[in-house]
Structures are given as C-alpha cells and as structure tokens.
Design a protein around this motif. Structure first.
Motif, mmCIF file in Angstrom:
data_model
loop_
_atom_site.group_PDB
_atom_site.id
_atom_site.type_symbol
_atom_site.label_atom_id
_atom_site.label_comp_id
_atom_site.label_asym_id
_atom_site.label_seq_id
_atom_site.Cartn_x
_atom_site.Cartn_y
_atom_site.Cartn_z
ATOM 1 N N ILE A 159 0.925 -1.141 0.004
ATOM 2 C CA ILE A 159 -0.052 0.013 0.042
ATOM 3 C C ILE A 159 0.634 1.144 0.014
ATOM 4 O O ILE A 159 1.687 1.442 0.939
ATOM 5 C CB ILE A 159 -1.035 0.030 1.404
ATOM 6 N N ASN A 160 0.789 2.120 -1.087
ATOM 7 C CA ASN A 160 1.508 3.190 -0.974
ATOM 8 C C ASN A 160 0.577 4.477 -0.465
ATOM 9 O O ASN A 160 -0.358 4.558 -0.737
ATOM 10 C CB ASN A 160 2.000 3.522 -2.418
ATOM 11 N N LEU A 161 1.506 4.769 0.760
ATOM 12 C CA LEU A 161 0.516 5.835 1.795
ATOM 13 C C LEU A 161 0.612 7.100 1.195
ATOM 14 O O LEU A 161 0.100 8.107 1.601
ATOM 15 C CB LEU A 161 1.174 5.680 3.130
ATOM 16 N N THR A 162 1.668 7.381 0.067
ATOM 17 C CA THR A 162 1.809 8.717 -0.236
ATOM 18 C C THR A 162 1.938 8.446 -1.956
ATOM 19 O O THR A 162 1.900 7.596 -2.589
ATOM 20 C CB THR A 162 3.159 9.145 -0.061
ATOM 21 N N VAL A 164 3.590 7.665 -5.362
ATOM 22 C CA VAL A 164 4.719 6.860 -5.416
ATOM 23 C C VAL A 164 5.259 6.867 -6.838
ATOM 24 O O VAL A 164 4.136 6.884 -8.116
ATOM 25 C CB VAL A 164 4.440 5.393 -4.959
ATOM 26 N N THR A 165 6.259 6.410 -7.222
ATOM 27 C CA THR A 165 7.024 6.248 -8.632
ATOM 28 C C THR A 165 7.367 5.072 -8.925
ATOM 29 O O THR A 165 8.206 4.298 -7.818
ATOM 30 C CB THR A 165 7.975 7.673 -8.676
ATOM 31 N N ASP A 166 7.227 4.163 -10.005
ATOM 32 C CA ASP A 166 7.995 2.917 -10.400
ATOM 33 C C ASP A 166 7.607 1.973 -9.334
ATOM 34 O O ASP A 166 8.665 1.280 -9.077
ATOM 35 C CB ASP A 166 9.353 3.387 -10.612
ATOM 36 N N LEU A 167 6.470 1.665 -8.651
ATOM 37 C CA LEU A 167 6.266 0.783 -7.592
ATOM 38 C C LEU A 167 6.204 -0.661 -8.311
ATOM 39 O O LEU A 167 5.303 -0.804 -9.219
ATOM 40 C CB LEU A 167 5.092 0.949 -6.961
ATOM 41 N N ALA A 168 6.808 -1.636 -8.043
ATOM 42 C CA ALA A 168 6.826 -2.781 -8.778
ATOM 43 C C ALA A 168 6.819 -3.958 -7.891
ATOM 44 O O ALA A 168 7.440 -3.873 -6.565
ATOM 45 C CB ALA A 168 8.079 -2.769 -9.659
ATOM 46 N N ILE A 169 6.261 -5.168 -8.142
ATOM 47 C CA ILE A 169 6.143 -6.310 -7.180
ATOM 48 C C ILE A 169 6.592 -7.325 -7.955
ATOM 49 O O ILE A 169 6.345 -7.660 -9.149
ATOM 50 C CB ILE A 169 4.607 -6.642 -6.779
ATOM 51 N N VAL A 170 7.683 -8.106 -7.782
ATOM 52 C CA VAL A 170 8.228 -9.503 -8.554
ATOM 53 C C VAL A 170 8.377 -10.512 -7.692
ATOM 54 O O VAL A 170 8.883 -10.379 -6.536
ATOM 55 C CB VAL A 170 9.469 -9.008 -8.915
ATOM 56 N N GLY A 171 7.854 -11.574 -8.109
ATOM 57 C CA GLY A 171 7.964 -12.752 -7.220
ATOM 58 C C GLY A 171 6.828 -13.084 -6.312
ATOM 59 O O GLY A 171 6.698 -14.173 -5.747
ATOM 60 N N TYR A 183 -1.956 9.315 -5.979
ATOM 61 C CA TYR A 183 -2.644 9.147 -4.908
ATOM 62 C C TYR A 183 -2.405 7.715 -4.042
ATOM 63 O O TYR A 183 -1.923 6.998 -4.664
ATOM 64 C CB TYR A 183 -4.193 9.198 -5.364
ATOM 65 N N PRO A 184 -2.777 7.504 -2.641
ATOM 66 C CA PRO A 184 -2.747 6.329 -2.078
ATOM 67 C C PRO A 184 -3.374 5.281 -2.751
ATOM 68 O O PRO A 184 -4.496 5.568 -3.267
ATOM 69 C CB PRO A 184 -3.129 6.591 -0.600
ATOM 70 N N TYR A 185 -3.061 4.017 -2.948
ATOM 71 C CA TYR A 185 -3.661 2.874 -3.360
ATOM 72 C C TYR A 185 -3.157 1.719 -2.483
ATOM 73 O O TYR A 185 -2.185 1.480 -2.406
ATOM 74 C CB TYR A 185 -3.406 2.994 -4.738
ATOM 75 N N ALA A 186 -4.067 0.728 -2.556
ATOM 76 C CA ALA A 186 -3.732 -0.601 -1.754
ATOM 77 C C ALA A 186 -3.786 -1.799 -2.783
ATOM 78 O O ALA A 186 -5.049 -2.028 -3.139
ATOM 79 C CB ALA A 186 -4.868 -0.777 -0.701
ATOM 80 N N GLY A 205 8.362 7.964 -2.607
ATOM 81 C CA GLY A 205 7.164 7.588 -1.806
ATOM 82 C C GLY A 205 7.147 6.943 -0.723
ATOM 83 O O GLY A 205 8.456 6.062 -0.508
ATOM 84 N N GLN A 206 6.382 6.576 0.314
ATOM 85 C CA GLN A 206 6.508 5.673 1.327
ATOM 86 C C GLN A 206 5.283 4.686 1.395
ATOM 87 O O GLN A 206 4.355 4.930 0.775
ATOM 88 C CB GLN A 206 6.186 6.518 2.460
ATOM 89 N N VAL A 207 5.693 3.464 1.594
ATOM 90 C CA VAL A 207 4.908 2.113 1.305
ATOM 91 C C VAL A 207 4.765 1.532 2.847
ATOM 92 O O VAL A 207 5.756 1.169 3.352
ATOM 93 C CB VAL A 207 5.441 1.294 0.052
#
Length: 222
Positions: A159-162, A164-171, A183-186, A205-207
């Motif tokens: 969840i980005n609370l602020t 965010v740039t280039d948020l990626a999830i791998v694995g 904007y924040p997103y979950a 950003g902060q996550v």
C-alpha cells in the motif's frame, strides 16, 4: 537491538493473542498503561493525560510504574506520538511496535497508521510497526526490499500511503509492473508463492506492507 513495544488504549478484542510474549521493553500510553499493569508487565515509561482512568486506577498505575510523564489534555502531540518519540529518542529503540493502536475509533486508527509519515519520524519509518489480532504492518522508504513470509499470515498487501513512482512487485502471486500514482492505493490480498520471499521496489514515496489473516474461526476463504 533494543525493542520497545507501546501499548495504547485500543479495544482488547483487537489485541493479538500473543502480545504479552513480544520481546523488549514496554511503554504504556494512557489507559494502555493500566492494561500492562494488570497483565503483570512493568513499563519503563507511562505517558498521557490519563483522563480515561479513574482515581483508583491511576493510583494503581502510580504504584507500579516508576516513570510517569503526565501531560495536559490540550497539547500539540497525541499521547501515542509522545510515546513513539520517547521510544526513538530517549530509549534509542531499533524497533518500535504499536499494540492496541487499531480498532475502536477510526480517527485514532488513521492517526496511528499515518504517524510514521510525519517528517520527524520519517528517518525512522522502517523501525515502526503496528500489530493487532489480524494484521502486522511494516513501513518502508524508497528502494528495493525483500519481503519475507511471516508465519500465520496468508495475505500480504502493498500500500503506497503517499504518491509513489515506479512501484513494482516481483515474485509474488500477483506481480506488478512499474506503476506510478499521485494518490494512495492498496494492492491488497496478494500472496507469497510457497515460502519464497518477493521483491518490492519504488523510487519515491512511502509504502506500507500489511500482512493479514482472516478472523479466527473462519473455515473457508472469503
């Protein structure tokens, strides 16, 4: 490593069953101090205005807590903010876990959830954690982070609370290609693949990483 746990005054039913087994010292916040005393735990500090305690309850606290910081009800900081500040500054905590900080009043919960985003706590954001019956919350600043499975928790949210740039999830079960938002997103209800960790990365950003599990007694998945 110095662990400091902070017991706030949230509803008892939201506490994790094993909260008393947490390693480290304890700080009591207002009525949370009474909860610690009744559990046989002697906090290193009690802080708050203590207006939620009766005279006899506050007397019990005074009999069991050596250091009490009683503050006015009208002030700039919340009692919990004062406790976190003391844990990081006065006790040089490497890890601060807020217990009893969820449930009950929604404004209290949101105040606690967003507390690590305050500029004065931002440098220590990865030291601060929230714990309740169904959730374990970690905070991270920009970079690449390996997220390890946590026993007892099936789900994990990013969840980005602020902004965010280039948020990626791998694995993870549900990967995410680099994604940016103002904007924040979950990104909720993700899962680990077996017992393998996954990687989360972003540049600004902060996550929050939230491990969660279904309510006790549930027999089937939602």
């Amino acid at each position: 490593m110095t662990d400091v746990n902070i017991m706030t005054g949230g509803p008892h039913e939201n506490l994790s069953d094993d909260w008393q087994q947490l390693a480290g010292e304890w700080i009591g916040v207002d009525r949370g101090t009474l909860r610690l005393v009744k559990a046989g735990i002697k906090p290193i500090l009690a802080v708050g205005d203590f207006d939620s305690l009766t005279a006899s309850e506050f007397q019990l606290v005074r009999e069991h807590v050596q250091k009490i910081e009683q503050v006015p009800s009208a002030k700039d900081d919340t009692d919990t903010e004062l406790a976190v500040k003391a844990a990081l500054t006065d006790f040089s905590a490497d890890k601060v876990t807020l217990v009893g900080a969820t449930g009950g009043r929604l404004d209290h919960f949101l105040s606690n959830l967003f507390l690590p985003l305050q500029p004065r706590f931002l440098d220590d954001i990865e030291r601060i954690h929230l714990l309740d019956e169904q959730n374990h919350v970690d905070y991270y600043g920009p970079g690449t982070h390996e997220i390890q499975p946590l026993p007892g928790y099936r789900y994990v949210a990013v969840i980005n609370l602020t902004p965010v740039t280039d948020l990626a999830i791998v694995g993870a079960k549900y990967p995410l290609k680099p994604w940016s938002a103002a904007y924040p997103y979950a990104w909720a209800s993700n899962e680990f693949i077996g017992n393998e960790p996954f990687t989360v990365s972003w540049t600004t950003g902060q996550v929050a990483i939230i491990y969660s599990r279904d309510r006790i007694g549930q027999k089937v998945d939602n």
